[in-house]
Design an enzyme around this catalytic site. Structure first.
Site, PDB file in Angstrom:
ATOM      1  N   SER A  63       0.833  -1.202   0.000  1.00 43.63           N
ATOM      2  CA  SER A  63       0.000   0.000   0.000  1.00 43.63           C
ATOM      3  C   SER A  63       0.864   1.246   0.000  1.00 43.63           C
ATOM      4  O   SER A  63       2.078   1.176   0.188  1.00 43.63           O
ATOM      5  CB  SER A  63      -0.926   0.024   1.233  1.00 43.63           C
ATOM      6  N   ASP A  75       5.845  -7.391   2.369  1.00 42.22           N
ATOM      7  CA  ASP A  75       4.916  -6.738   3.284  1.00 42.22           C
ATOM      8  C   ASP A  75       4.527  -7.730   4.371  1.00 42.22           C
ATOM      9  O   ASP A  75       4.517  -8.945   4.140  1.00 42.22           O
ATOM     10  CB  ASP A  75       3.666  -6.260   2.543  1.00 42.22           C
ATOM     11  N   CYS A 126      10.168   1.000   2.392  1.00 37.04           N
ATOM     12  CA  CYS A 126       8.974   1.801   2.683  1.00 37.04           C
ATOM     13  C   CYS A 126       8.185   1.281   3.878  1.00 37.04           C
ATOM     14  O   CYS A 126       7.261   1.956   4.335  1.00 37.04           O
ATOM     15  CB  CYS A 126       8.041   1.848   1.467  1.00 37.04           C
ATOM     16  N   SER A 170      11.575  10.892   7.071  1.00 37.17           N
ATOM     17  CA  SER A 170      10.374  11.719   7.209  1.00 37.17           C
ATOM     18  C   SER A 170      10.817  13.106   7.634  1.00 37.17           C
ATOM     19  O   SER A 170      11.877  13.258   8.274  1.00 37.17           O
ATOM     20  CB  SER A 170       9.420  11.142   8.270  1.00 37.17           C
ATOM     21  N   TYR A 224       8.406   7.863  16.563  1.00 38.99           N
ATOM     22  CA  TYR A 224       8.450   7.943  15.106  1.00 38.99           C
ATOM     23  C   TYR A 224       9.576   8.861  14.653  1.00 38.99           C
ATOM     24  O   TYR A 224      10.370   8.512  13.769  1.00 38.99           O
ATOM     25  CB  TYR A 224       7.100   8.445  14.586  1.00 38.99           C
ATOM     26  N   LYS A 234      12.959   7.857  12.447  1.00 37.61           N
ATOM     27  CA  LYS A 234      13.248   8.455  11.148  1.00 37.61           C
ATOM     28  C   LYS A 234      14.543   9.266  11.186  1.00 37.61           C
ATOM     29  O   LYS A 234      15.272   9.335  10.188  1.00 37.61           O
ATOM     30  CB  LYS A 234      12.072   9.319  10.703  1.00 37.61           C
ATOM     31  N   PHE A 261       1.804  13.003   2.998  1.00 35.04           N
ATOM     32  CA  PHE A 261       1.423  12.322   1.766  1.00 35.04           C
ATOM     33  C   PHE A 261       0.081  11.609   1.915  1.00 35.04           C
ATOM     34  O   PHE A 261      -0.306  11.203   3.019  1.00 35.04           O
ATOM     35  CB  PHE A 261       2.504  11.323   1.352  1.00 35.04           C
ATOM     36  N   THR A 294      -1.328   8.791   1.935  1.00 32.04           N
ATOM     37  CA  THR A 294      -1.248   7.347   2.156  1.00 32.04           C
ATOM     38  C   THR A 294      -2.551   6.862   2.793  1.00 32.04           C
ATOM     39  O   THR A 294      -3.362   7.676   3.239  1.00 32.04           O
ATOM     40  CB  THR A 294      -0.062   7.023   3.068  1.00 32.04           C
TER      41      THR A 294
END
Length: 251
Positions: A15, A36, A82, A144, A157, A161, A190, A192
């Site tokens: 995804s 994935d 990703c 990010s 997070y 990153k 983005f 997503t």
């Protein structure tokens, strides 16, 4: 590096940014393996390629997935990391201190998982014959803008990153004698699946915060940058912001 005919691996390929990147690489002529945690979803997205279930944070799972991809397409010359998670939690919340296990899981998936695939793909590419210009492989990881401007609730997070940013240059320097380049992309906001699940007014508000273009980024734009990195041999050791000049506020 010319993409046509090369073997590529994309993690988080079921995804979002990963799926868009896998499609772009396939359209450019690569043989793509989508990794994935949801193997069935990865296989469903794998148009012209293969989908493989993989826990990027687990050594054995990643080793098995890389071996299966190599069996199908040959050793990969292109890796795009990703796969990632982004749970929000304050360091000290209403119920007390944050869960240490939850913090460690984010680091394990986002940072350790990226390194896990990097080490395995680099080891395989190192044994391949060099292509034009001496290149053997290209690795692109996903950072990010939170690495630079993490918001309240993003401690885990942002730290994960920032680790990707810190990993990129030393990895590029170490792998340079092998002809393997290493870069990272630091996306802004983005479109997503996580963000597209929010109410439209919230999406519009987030997009309006971007100076230009004043909208959410499109996964295809991330994929375009991946292809540009792969194709341009002078891009190495760099983390590229892809954010429309957005600088995140504290909240």
């Amino acid at each position: 590096m010319k993409i046509q005919g090369l073997s590529a691996i994309v993690t988080g390929g079921a995804s979002g940014l990963g799926a868009a990147t896998a499609r772009a690489l396939a359209e450019a002529g690569a043989r793509v393996a989508l990794l994935d945690l949801d193997g069935a979803a990865a296989q469903a997205e794998a148009v012209g390629g293969i989908g493989i279930a993989c826990d990027v944070a687990d050594a054995a799972s990643a080793e098995a997935a890389i071996a299966r991809a190599a069996e199908a397409h040959g050793p990969a010359r292109i890796l795009v990391n990703c796969a990632g998670i982004a749970p929000a939690a304050r360091i000290v919340g209403r119920d007390g201190p944050a869960s240490l296990e939850a913090f460690a899981k984010v680091i394990q998936v986002n940072l350790v998982g990226s390194f896990n695939l990097m080490r395995l793909v680099a080891a395989g590419a190192a044994g391949l014959d060099p292509l034009e210009g001496g290149e053997r492989g290209v690795i692109v990881s996903t950072a990010s803008i939170a690495a630079y401007e993490g918001q309240v609730g993003q401690a885990a997070y942002a730290a994960s990153k920032a680790g990707i940013v810190g990993l990129t240059l030393p990895a590029a320097r170490e792998l340079a004698p092998l002809g393997i380049r290493v870069c990272a992309i630091a996306p802004g906001i983005f479109g997503t699946p996580m963000l597209l699940g929010l109410p439209q007014e919230v999406q519009d508000s987030l997009g309006a915060a971007v100076p230009f273009p004043a909208r959410l980024g499109r996964p295809e734009e991330y994929a375009d940058l991946v292809l540009a990195i792969v194709r341009n041999p002078m891009l190495n050791g760099e983390t590229i912001r892809l954010d429309g000049a957005l600088r995140m506020q504290a909240r």
